[in-house]
Design a protein around this motif. Structure first.
Motif, PDB file in Angstrom:
ATOM      1  N   TYR A 105     -14.716   4.669  -9.427  1.00 20.43           N
ATOM      2  CA  TYR A 105     -14.036   3.768  -8.493  1.00 20.43           C
ATOM      3  C   TYR A 105     -12.535   3.800  -8.769  1.00 20.43           C
ATOM      4  O   TYR A 105     -12.095   3.451  -9.860  1.00 20.43           O
ATOM      5  CB  TYR A 105     -14.603   2.360  -8.689  1.00 20.43           C
ATOM      6  CG  TYR A 105     -14.114   1.292  -7.729  1.00 20.43           C
ATOM      7  CD1 TYR A 105     -13.564   1.591  -6.492  1.00 20.43           C
ATOM      8  CD2 TYR A 105     -14.235  -0.060  -8.076  1.00 20.43           C
ATOM      9  CE1 TYR A 105     -13.143   0.594  -5.634  1.00 20.43           C
ATOM     10  CE2 TYR A 105     -13.818  -1.065  -7.221  1.00 20.43           C
ATOM     11  CZ  TYR A 105     -13.276  -0.733  -5.996  1.00 20.43           C
ATOM     12  OH  TYR A 105     -12.852  -1.721  -5.134  1.00 20.43           O
ATOM     13  N   VAL A 106     -11.754   4.247  -7.787  1.00 21.03           N
ATOM     14  CA  VAL A 106     -10.295   4.293  -7.907  1.00 21.03           C
ATOM     15  C   VAL A 106      -9.691   3.417  -6.815  1.00 21.03           C
ATOM     16  O   VAL A 106     -10.039   3.534  -5.639  1.00 21.03           O
ATOM     17  CB  VAL A 106      -9.766   5.732  -7.794  1.00 21.03           C
ATOM     18  CG1 VAL A 106      -8.239   5.747  -7.745  1.00 21.03           C
ATOM     19  CG2 VAL A 106     -10.257   6.574  -8.969  1.00 21.03           C
ATOM     20  N   LEU A 107      -8.795   2.532  -7.237  1.00 19.33           N
ATOM     21  CA  LEU A 107      -8.111   1.639  -6.293  1.00 19.33           C
ATOM     22  C   LEU A 107      -6.656   2.060  -6.208  1.00 19.33           C
ATOM     23  O   LEU A 107      -5.943   2.102  -7.217  1.00 19.33           O
ATOM     24  CB  LEU A 107      -8.223   0.184  -6.759  1.00 19.33           C
ATOM     25  CG  LEU A 107      -9.657  -0.350  -6.856  1.00 19.33           C
ATOM     26  CD1 LEU A 107     -10.169  -0.241  -8.282  1.00 19.33           C
ATOM     27  CD2 LEU A 107      -9.744  -1.792  -6.392  1.00 19.33           C
ATOM     28  N   ILE A 108      -6.227   2.388  -5.016  1.00 23.15           N
ATOM     29  CA  ILE A 108      -4.880   2.909  -4.800  1.00 23.15           C
ATOM     30  C   ILE A 108      -4.056   1.856  -4.066  1.00 23.15           C
ATOM     31  O   ILE A 108      -4.501   1.284  -3.068  1.00 23.15           O
ATOM     32  CB  ILE A 108      -4.922   4.210  -3.980  1.00 23.15           C
ATOM     33  CG1 ILE A 108      -5.861   5.234  -4.658  1.00 23.15           C
ATOM     34  CG2 ILE A 108      -3.528   4.791  -3.824  1.00 23.15           C
ATOM     35  CD1 ILE A 108      -6.178   6.427  -3.784  1.00 23.15           C
ATOM     36  N   GLU A 109      -2.853   1.644  -4.554  1.00 19.54           N
ATOM     37  CA  GLU A 109      -1.984   0.601  -4.013  1.00 19.54           C
ATOM     38  C   GLU A 109      -0.999   1.176  -2.984  1.00 19.54           C
ATOM     39  O   GLU A 109      -0.018   1.812  -3.363  1.00 19.54           O
ATOM     40  CB  GLU A 109      -1.210  -0.040  -5.160  1.00 19.54           C
ATOM     41  CG  GLU A 109      -0.232  -1.109  -4.731  1.00 19.54           C
ATOM     42  CD  GLU A 109       0.485  -1.716  -5.931  1.00 19.54           C
ATOM     43  OE1 GLU A 109       0.040  -2.768  -6.388  1.00 19.54           O
ATOM     44  OE2 GLU A 109       1.469  -1.116  -6.406  1.00 19.54           O
ATOM     45  N   PRO A 110      -1.244   0.973  -1.695  1.00 17.59           N
ATOM     46  CA  PRO A 110      -0.269   1.412  -0.699  1.00 17.59           C
ATOM     47  C   PRO A 110       1.067   0.676  -0.837  1.00 17.59           C
ATOM     48  O   PRO A 110       2.140   1.250  -0.648  1.00 17.59           O
ATOM     49  CB  PRO A 110      -0.932   1.086   0.633  1.00 17.59           C
ATOM     50  CG  PRO A 110      -2.396   1.046   0.320  1.00 17.59           C
ATOM     51  CD  PRO A 110      -2.458   0.458  -1.064  1.00 17.59           C
ATOM     52  N   SER A 111       0.987  -0.618  -1.164  1.00 14.29           N
ATOM     53  CA  SER A 111       2.198  -1.433  -1.262  1.00 14.29           C
ATOM     54  C   SER A 111       1.971  -2.570  -2.257  1.00 14.29           C
ATOM     55  O   SER A 111       0.903  -3.195  -2.252  1.00 14.29           O
ATOM     56  CB  SER A 111       2.544  -2.017   0.118  1.00 14.29           C
ATOM     57  OG  SER A 111       3.568  -2.992   0.024  1.00 14.29           O
ATOM     58  N   SER A 112       2.966  -2.817  -3.091  1.00 16.29           N
ATOM     59  CA  SER A 112       2.894  -3.991  -3.975  1.00 16.29           C
ATOM     60  C   SER A 112       3.559  -5.198  -3.327  1.00 16.29           C
ATOM     61  O   SER A 112       3.534  -6.300  -3.871  1.00 16.29           O
ATOM     62  CB  SER A 112       3.564  -3.685  -5.318  1.00 16.29           C
ATOM     63  OG  SER A 112       4.939  -3.387  -5.123  1.00 16.29           O
ATOM     64  N   ILE A 113       4.132  -4.976  -2.169  1.00 18.18           N
ATOM     65  CA  ILE A 113       4.827  -6.024  -1.427  1.00 18.18           C
ATOM     66  C   ILE A 113       3.823  -6.801  -0.575  1.00 18.18           C
ATOM     67  O   ILE A 113       2.882  -6.225  -0.032  1.00 18.18           O
ATOM     68  CB  ILE A 113       5.914  -5.409  -0.516  1.00 18.18           C
ATOM     69  CG1 ILE A 113       6.898  -4.579  -1.350  1.00 18.18           C
ATOM     70  CG2 ILE A 113       6.647  -6.478   0.278  1.00 18.18           C
ATOM     71  CD1 ILE A 113       7.779  -3.647  -0.513  1.00 18.18           C
ATOM     72  N   TYR A 315      -6.998   1.606 -11.446  1.00 15.63           N
ATOM     73  CA  TYR A 315      -5.979   1.304 -10.447  1.00 15.63           C
ATOM     74  C   TYR A 315      -4.826   2.302 -10.582  1.00 15.63           C
ATOM     75  O   TYR A 315      -4.448   2.686 -11.690  1.00 15.63           O
ATOM     76  CB  TYR A 315      -5.404  -0.101 -10.667  1.00 15.63           C
ATOM     77  CG  TYR A 315      -6.312  -1.237 -10.286  1.00 15.63           C
ATOM     78  CD1 TYR A 315      -6.255  -1.807  -9.013  1.00 15.63           C
ATOM     79  CD2 TYR A 315      -7.218  -1.769 -11.202  1.00 15.63           C
ATOM     80  CE1 TYR A 315      -7.073  -2.872  -8.670  1.00 15.63           C
ATOM     81  CE2 TYR A 315      -8.042  -2.834 -10.869  1.00 15.63           C
ATOM     82  CZ  TYR A 315      -7.964  -3.383  -9.595  1.00 15.63           C
ATOM     83  OH  TYR A 315      -8.773  -4.439  -9.254  1.00 15.63           O
ATOM     84  N   ILE A 316      -4.285   2.698  -9.448  1.00 17.53           N
ATOM     85  CA  ILE A 316      -3.050   3.497  -9.431  1.00 17.53           C
ATOM     86  C   ILE A 316      -2.054   2.753  -8.554  1.00 17.53           C
ATOM     87  O   ILE A 316      -2.238   2.632  -7.343  1.00 17.53           O
ATOM     88  CB  ILE A 316      -3.291   4.918  -8.895  1.00 17.53           C
ATOM     89  CG1 ILE A 316      -4.387   5.623  -9.719  1.00 17.53           C
ATOM     90  CG2 ILE A 316      -1.987   5.728  -8.954  1.00 17.53           C
ATOM     91  CD1 ILE A 316      -4.752   7.003  -9.217  1.00 17.53           C
ATOM     92  N   TRP A 317      -1.012   2.211  -9.203  1.00 22.04           N
ATOM     93  CA  TRP A 317       0.001   1.471  -8.462  1.00 22.04           C
ATOM     94  C   TRP A 317       0.839   2.433  -7.606  1.00 22.04           C
ATOM     95  O   TRP A 317       0.815   3.655  -7.783  1.00 22.04           O
ATOM     96  CB  TRP A 317       0.930   0.732  -9.403  1.00 22.04           C
ATOM     97  CG  TRP A 317       0.383  -0.278 -10.369  1.00 22.04           C
ATOM     98  CD1 TRP A 317       0.951  -0.600 -11.569  1.00 22.04           C
ATOM     99  CD2 TRP A 317      -0.765  -1.151 -10.262  1.00 22.04           C
ATOM    100  NE1 TRP A 317       0.236  -1.592 -12.210  1.00 22.04           N
ATOM    101  CE2 TRP A 317      -0.833  -1.942 -11.429  1.00 22.04           C
ATOM    102  CE3 TRP A 317      -1.744  -1.330  -9.292  1.00 22.04           C
ATOM    103  CZ2 TRP A 317      -1.829  -2.893 -11.639  1.00 22.04           C
ATOM    104  CZ3 TRP A 317      -2.749  -2.270  -9.504  1.00 22.04           C
ATOM    105  CH2 TRP A 317      -2.785  -3.037 -10.656  1.00 22.04           C
ATOM    106  N   HIS A 318       1.623   1.866  -6.732  1.00 19.20           N
ATOM    107  CA  HIS A 318       2.422   2.655  -5.779  1.00 19.20           C
ATOM    108  C   HIS A 318       3.361   3.639  -6.455  1.00 19.20           C
ATOM    109  O   HIS A 318       3.664   4.704  -5.923  1.00 19.20           O
ATOM    110  CB  HIS A 318       3.242   1.710  -4.887  1.00 19.20           C
ATOM    111  CG  HIS A 318       4.351   1.014  -5.615  1.00 19.20           C
ATOM    112  ND1 HIS A 318       5.639   1.520  -5.683  1.00 19.20           N
ATOM    113  CD2 HIS A 318       4.361  -0.134  -6.345  1.00 19.20           C
ATOM    114  CE1 HIS A 318       6.394   0.703  -6.399  1.00 19.20           C
ATOM    115  NE2 HIS A 318       5.637  -0.310  -6.815  1.00 19.20           N
ATOM    116  N   ASP A 319       3.827   3.307  -7.672  1.00 14.22           N
ATOM    117  CA  ASP A 319       4.794   4.156  -8.371  1.00 14.22           C
ATOM    118  C   ASP A 319       4.148   5.118  -9.358  1.00 14.22           C
ATOM    119  O   ASP A 319       4.848   5.861 -10.046  1.00 14.22           O
ATOM    120  CB  ASP A 319       5.832   3.287  -9.095  1.00 14.22           C
ATOM    121  CG  ASP A 319       5.182   2.263 -10.026  1.00 14.22           C
ATOM    122  OD1 ASP A 319       3.937   2.264 -10.144  1.00 14.22           O
ATOM    123  OD2 ASP A 319       5.918   1.451 -10.625  1.00 14.22           O
TER     124      ASP A 319
END
Length: 380
Positions: A105-113, A315-319
């Motif tokens: 399970y990988v959660l990818i962050e399109p935006s932290s805003i 999790y993989i944050w936007h950056d």
């Protein structure tokens, strides 16, 4: 992906059907595992398969929901086995605190805003909503993550994290790129930015959408979802539901959930469910968790139980910063940035130190694990 409690879901078919189906699955796995192409064909590492043979071959660990999903996943027995192996890595192995070779399970962050400031969310932490943490993922970087996830056999992907994904200008392109590559694709949104074009892209690409809405009463909703307008959200959800149920998408399976947080005593779970289930497959209020101002929460000295997250998700944050937990929204637990010569597999392995500490009962030595209100029992 997180789902409704399995105790609430019944097996849809006859038990004799399941017994016969189980035997056919087991026989096919036994036969195919003798072939040298087996691991590549079924996207499972040898190490994980040996654990499956030892601990999961009886299939008794499957919940009713998982049984239903495997029955309905595809008519091909090979594709059903692919899905079964994914659920073993996603469900059984983390519960037993056995680390899969790849994150299931990988959660990818399109935006932290985010465009809202809800009192139960870390977006209210002004030290977080700064240029050091705020941003949107680059589309080429996003595609590289998807490519690696697909290559390595990741089965489930969620587009969400610390911010609102619909704020990303390239979200439709991202949805189109992800289409058809994974068994389970989910997106979380506050539904404030939906429009027909975006709704169609979501329905075409995603298996499960969760609308984060906390009340069916306008005044109460707007007191919690600060910055949100109830009438706009209601109209957006109604239109999404109409499109989902239109003839154009009659063959598309998409579960629509409306999930809220019970912040105030005045919130009525029964009336909430009754109202929102007119526009969703399920609707429910969850008890509030300690997910805001995490680092200043009171520590729980008696908290020694390991958390499931380090075995379940990445999790993989936007950056490019990776983490196993969005309660740790400032990334104290992060092993580093995937852009710095790393990979999903390497990042996953680098969490072993954290896993070992949890298993040794040393959460009290780890910030913010020592003060987290989110924890899970071990499957024994």
């Amino acid at each position: 992906m997180p789902s409704l409690s399995s105790t609430k879901i019944k097996f849809k078919y006859k038990e004799i059907d399941w017994s016969e189906f189980k035997l056919s699955i087991q026989k096919k796995i036994e036969e195919d595992s003798k072939d040298e192409t087996f691991y590549e064909k079924y996207k499972i590492k040898k190490k994980d398969f040996l654990i499956f043979k030892e601990k999961g071959f009886d299939l008794d660990w499957l919940t009713n929901q998982e049984k239903n999903s495997i029955f309905e996943f595809d008519k091909s027995i090979e594709k059903r086995i692919l899905f079964l192996f994914h659920r073993f890595r996603f469900s059984f192995m983390p519960q037993a605190r056995i680390t899969p070779s790849v994150p299931s399970y990988v959660l990818i962050e399109p935006s932290s805003i985010c465009n809202m400031r809800c009192p139960m969310c870390f977006q209210t932490d002004k030290s977080f909503t700064t240029k050091d943490y705020m941003g949107k993922i680059e589309i080429d970087f996003f595609k590289s993550i998807i490519d690696e996830c697909y290559k390595e056999g990741v089965g489930a992907v969620t587009l969400a994290s610390r911010g609102e994904p619909t704020l990303h200008p390239d979200l439709i392109d991202m949805l189109n790129y992800i289409k058809g590559k994974f068994y389970e694709v989910k997106i979380n949104t506050n539904a404030s930015r939906l429009n027909p074009k975006l709704s169609e892209a979501i329905i075409s690409s995603v298996n499960h959408i969760v609308f984060s809405i906390d009340s069916h009463i306008p005044k109460e909703y707007e007191a919690i979802r600060k910055g949100g307008k109830f009438d706009d959200v209601l109209n957006n959800v109604k239109e999404f539901w109409r499109i989902r149920n239109s003839e154009k998408f009659s063959s598309k399976k998409l579960r629509v959930s409306i999930s809220g947080i019970k912040v105030y005593d005045s919130q009525d779970p029964v009336e909430f469910k009754k109202f929102w289930e007119s526009y969703a497959d399920d609707a429910y209020l969850n008890e509030v968790e300690e997910r805001w101002d995490t680092y200043n929460n009171k520590s729980h000295d008696d908290l020694t139980q390991s958390c499931i997250y380090p075995w379940e998700r990445l999790y993989i944050w936007h950056d490019g910063i990776v983490n196993t937990c969005d309660v740790d929204y400032k990334s104290n637990l992060s092993p580093g940035n995937i852009k710095n010569g790393g990979s999903i597999i390497n990042s996953w392995k680098q969490l072993n130190k954290l896993r070992d500490s949890h298993l040794k009962g040393e959460r009290s030595k780890i910030l913010p694990c020592d003060r987290c209100g989110v924890s899970h029992p071990v499957n024994k």
